[in-house]
Design a protein around this motif. Structure first.
Motif, PDB file in Angstrom:
ATOM      1  N   GLN A 146      -5.988   7.652   1.742  1.00 14.88           N
ATOM      2  CA  GLN A 146      -5.413   6.991   0.568  1.00 14.88           C
ATOM      3  C   GLN A 146      -5.299   5.497   0.815  1.00 14.88           C
ATOM      4  OE1 GLN A 146      -1.505   8.390  -0.316  1.00 14.88           O
ATOM      5  NE2 GLN A 146      -0.844   6.400  -1.043  1.00 14.88           N
ATOM      6  N   TYR A 147      -4.852   5.085   1.999  1.00 16.44           N
ATOM      7  CA  TYR A 147      -4.652   3.667   2.253  1.00 16.44           C
ATOM      8  C   TYR A 147      -5.970   2.916   2.226  1.00 16.44           C
ATOM      9  CZ  TYR A 147      -0.002   4.968   3.738  1.00 16.44           C
ATOM     10  OH  TYR A 147       1.276   5.442   3.776  1.00 16.44           O
ATOM     11  N   THR A 153       3.026   3.274  -3.858  1.00 17.64           N
ATOM     12  CA  THR A 153       2.474   4.176  -4.860  1.00 17.64           C
ATOM     13  C   THR A 153       3.057   5.567  -4.730  1.00 17.64           C
ATOM     14  OG1 THR A 153       0.463   5.142  -5.699  1.00 17.64           O
ATOM     15  CG2 THR A 153       0.524   4.724  -3.373  1.00 17.64           C
ATOM     16  N   VAL A 160       0.806   1.878  -9.506  1.00 17.85           N
ATOM     17  CA  VAL A 160       2.190   1.585  -9.155  1.00 17.85           C
ATOM     18  C   VAL A 160       2.759   0.490 -10.037  1.00 17.85           C
ATOM     19  CG1 VAL A 160       1.421  -0.003  -7.340  1.00 17.85           C
ATOM     20  CG2 VAL A 160       3.724   0.948  -7.259  1.00 17.85           C
ATOM     21  N   ASP A 170      -4.557   3.068  -8.244  1.00 13.21           N
ATOM     22  CA  ASP A 170      -3.143   3.073  -7.879  1.00 13.21           C
ATOM     23  C   ASP A 170      -2.343   2.461  -9.020  1.00 13.21           C
ATOM     24  OD1 ASP A 170      -0.688   2.932  -6.751  1.00 13.21           O
ATOM     25  OD2 ASP A 170      -1.161   1.325  -5.346  1.00 13.21           O
ATOM     26  N   LYS A 216     -10.314   5.851  -7.376  1.00 12.14           N
ATOM     27  CA  LYS A 216      -8.928   6.306  -7.354  1.00 12.14           C
ATOM     28  C   LYS A 216      -8.049   5.097  -7.606  1.00 12.14           C
ATOM     29  CE  LYS A 216      -9.548  10.233  -4.245  1.00 12.14           C
ATOM     30  NZ  LYS A 216      -9.224  10.809  -2.922  1.00 12.14           N
ATOM     31  N   HIS A 240      -1.724   8.740  -7.794  1.00 10.06           N
ATOM     32  CA  HIS A 240      -3.080   8.211  -7.823  1.00 10.06           C
ATOM     33  C   HIS A 240      -3.859   8.931  -8.897  1.00 10.06           C
ATOM     34  CE1 HIS A 240      -3.130   5.583  -4.277  1.00 10.06           C
ATOM     35  NE2 HIS A 240      -2.212   6.417  -3.825  1.00 10.06           N
ATOM     36  N   LEU A 288       0.809  -1.211   0.000  1.00 12.14           N
ATOM     37  CA  LEU A 288       0.000   0.000   0.000  1.00 12.14           C
ATOM     38  C   LEU A 288       0.844   1.263   0.000  1.00 12.14           C
ATOM     39  CD1 LEU A 288      -2.639  -1.102   2.641  1.00 12.14           C
ATOM     40  CD2 LEU A 288      -2.735  -1.305   0.170  1.00 12.14           C
ATOM     41  N   VAL A 295      -7.093   2.652  -1.532  1.00 11.60           N
ATOM     42  CA  VAL A 295      -6.291   1.723  -2.316  1.00 11.60           C
ATOM     43  C   VAL A 295      -6.556   0.296  -1.889  1.00 11.60           C
ATOM     44  CG1 VAL A 295      -3.929   1.027  -2.842  1.00 11.60           C
ATOM     45  CG2 VAL A 295      -4.515   3.438  -2.732  1.00 11.60           C
TER      46      VAL A 295
END
Length: 667
Positions: free
Chosen positions: A119-120, A92, A310, A308, A306, A95, A89, A123
């Motif tokens: 955010q966490y 990233t 990554v 992620d 949203k 976003h 998590l 995600v």
């Protein structure tokens, strides 16, 4: 009635309290990165049980009431499980906001989260941990629904009112259980392996049977076959794509359920999608449903969450801009078209743009030694010849040509992303790094002399071809060919040296053993040469085999993540050379000891002269590696000129300082 109302209010309050406590506890766990919080996990499990118990008394308005025990399990299953990979998590850096198309939003409107607690939770709610799927896993059977068309209402994605609505409404994955936002490259088509039981066929072809049609799926679905053989389904009325096997009732009911849930979300929260948009759904191996939207007018993909990215951006370690991410989103768009090539005509100007890119790539490879193109010149010419033969008006039925074009477009778009095309720090040469140069570690400084500085040469080659963790395919192929040829030559030389040592030890004067069974220095040096020769043969054969079977470009890319990784790899590549040099040195020492211990004066003189001449020749050969200027004098004279020039500069500098001091004292 009053009692029932109070009980209903009690369960509503308990549900709200439990949900808030669960959310706060998750945020705290993510912030502390705790993997051993046993008591907190138990408390989290208890609160989730309390949350589920409260939901049994209160039907969620955003999902249909359960019609069976399996339906009830799905309805009560939360959309997020406790922490499975907390470190994932925090990987990233960007976003992508929802639901607008992220490529064409102004920089001022691009919402980039930077590690907040919210955010966490977002995600984690949208991540798909992808656990291994049991072979006996069966999806929940849901009541059939009448297909409801998705709204096709154009919208201005940059309008202020729409952005305000985006911030207020919940995300799609938070409303629809078991739904996860995925990218086209995260599609599991090539990881999905359907196993069939081994059985003897009892199929009988009836007389006069001349046609063998495919199984027609239920309306409004239409089956398509990918050139590679995969089957996917398209609903033209609702613009929905999936490769879930619609002919099976369970898969079809699951897909229709998610379609209905997404439609309810769009209707309830007044979400307006652009007109030329397709929805893609996938039943994943984890039991969840992946989704993404495709906007053909902007050549991009987007989500209502949203997202992620990554995994999409991990190959480049920079501070991303929206235009830079746009290159990768365009690559995702073309890869989507490669997955589903038969449902649309080839977009206008695609063949023209691809021809232009290929012609430039061919010209760049012909005229530049450091081209960033990841294909060889022969491969590029073959691609250009195939693209030239593609007819634009072939239609969607020419899926083979379309799939080939889309794959090339996705590849070149991804290359633009890797090389920062259109950015300030764009990579113009394949050996150009966009990051500061890494310093040598202590390991390299210590090991290099023992490896006769062969590791330094290999390190320069590896650094040149693995710039910024990226490995160029033609460069890797060329390096692999050169390395294997070099190792094979060393093996041959080591075999010759081994035979020379065996023959040398067979000489009677050398093989004579001193008293008490000990060995002479001549024999010991020769034994050491034999061992190093065998080491060259063994290590060389192992390296050749590994680089022809298991090791590939990804191995070098992983090694280039750190300076120590490349340095250790360079040291390993130089082992055959270093062992061969040690074997040669020890053999020369053994031979010299025999000559100097013979007591014959002419032999000693000749050996001494030979050693001195050999040392001078070695210095001469070594000096060539340090020539960086035009050659006017021999190496010794150049060094004398340099020393004399430095002495003169120091003298003039000291005289100037004395004159300055005298003037200052007089003033």
């Amino acid at each position: 009635m009053h009692k029932g109302t109070s009980l209903h209010s009690y369960f509503l309050m308990s549900q709200t309290l439990a949900s808030r406590l669960v959310r706060a506890l998750r945020h705290w766990i993510f912030a502390t990165k705790s993997f051993t919080t046993t008591y907190l996990s138990r408390l989290l499990q208890f609160l989730r049980i309390l949350d589920i118990f409260s939901k049994q008394k209160t039907v969620c308005p955003c999902r249909p009431p359960p019609t069976s025990r399996k339906d009830e399990d799905r309805a009560l299953c939360p959309s997020f499980s406790p922490v499975q990979d907390p470190d994932a998590l925090e990987r990233t850096s960007v976003h992508i906001p929802y639901p607008t198309i992220p490529i064409h939003i102004d920089d001022t409107t691009n919402d980039i989260c930077e590690g907040s607690s919210e955010q966490y939770s977002v995600v984690a709610a949208c991540m798909d941990p992808q656990p291994s799927r049991s072979p006996h896993h069966s999806r929940t059977s849901l009541a059939s629904r009448v297909p409801t068309p998705l709204p096709e209402i154009p919208m201005n994605v940059n309008s202020t009112n729409d952005r305000d609505k985006n911030q207020l409404r919940p995300e799609l994955c938070q409303v629809v259980d078991d739904l996860v936002a995925v990218a086209p490259t995260e599609y599991e088509r090539y990881d999905r392996s359907v196993k069939l039981e081994v059985m003897e066929s009892s199929y009988v072809i009836q007389p006069m049977t001349m046609t063998f049609p495919n199984t027609e799926p239920p309306q409004p679905w239409v089956a398509y076959t990918h050139p590679e053989g995969a089957v996917y389904f398209f609903d033209a009325k609702r613009d929905i794509l999936t490769d879930a096997y619609i002919n099976e009732e369970d898969d079809r009911e699951d897909i229709e359920h998610y379609i209905a849930q997404i439609h309810d979300y769009l209707t309830k929260y007044d979400v307006h999608l652009p007109s030329d948009v397709q929805l893609v759904l996938e039943l994943r191996g984890s039991g969840r449903c992946g989704y993404y939207f495709v906007d053909h007018s902007h050549k991009s993909v987007f989500w209502l969450d949203k997202f992620d990215p990554v995994d999409l951006l991990q190959e480049v370690k920079v501070d991303f801009t929206t235009s830079h991410i746009g290159s990768e989103m365009e690559s995702q768009y073309w890869y989507h078209n490669e997955l589903f090539p038969g449902v649309r005509h080839i977009p206008d100007n695609t063949v023209r743009d691809l021809k232009d890119m290929l012609i430039h790539a061919v010209g760049d490879s012909l005229t530049s030694q450091a081209s960033t193109v990841s294909y060889t010149l022969d491969e590029l010419q073959m691609m250009l010849g195939l693209v030239t033969k593609v007819q634009i008006d072939q239609g969607p039925e020419s899926v083979g040509s379309a799939c080939f074009l889309y794959r090339l477009m996705a590849t070149f778009a991804h290359e633009r992303f890797l090389n920062l095309h259109g950015e300030r720090a764009a990579r113009l040469n394949k050996d150009q790094s966009i990051h500061p140069k890494r310093q040598r570690t202590l390991f390299m400084n210590i090991v290099s002399p023992f490896l006769f500085y062969g590791s330094g040469t290999h390190l320069k080659k590896l650094e040149k071809m693995s710039v910024d963790f990226l490995v160029n395919k033609p460069s890797w192929s060329k390096l692999l060919q050169n390395l294997t040829e070099e190792w094979k030559e060393f093996i041959l030389y080591a075999t010759v040296l081994l035979n020379a040592n065996v023959a040398f030890l067979a000489i009677q004067s050398v093989d004579s053993s001193p008293p008490h069974g000990s060995r002479s220095a001549v024999q010991r040096a020769s034994y050491f040469s034999i061992v190093t020769s065998l080491g060259v043969i063994i290590v060389g054969l192992m390296l050749v085999r590994q680089h022809h079977t298991t090791l590939n470009m990804s191995f070098l890319a992983n090694r280039s993540a750190s300076s120590l990784g490349l340095e250790m790899l360079a040291a390993m590549y130089s082992l055959p050379y270093a062992l061969l040099m040690w074997g040669m040195v020890s053999f020369l020492i053994s031979f010299s000891l025999m000559c100097f211990g013979s007591g014959d004066l002419p032999t000693i003189v000749l050996t001494s002269v030979g050693w001195v001449a050999l040392c001078l020749l070695l210095l001469w050969c070594t000096s060539v590696s340090y020539e960086k200027h035009a050659y006017y004098y021999p190496w010794l004279l150049r060094q004398w000129v340099n020393i004399r020039t430095r002495i003169r500069e120091k003298i003039e500098e000291s005289r100037g300082q004395d004159e300055t001091d005298s003037r200052t004292s007089q003033a």
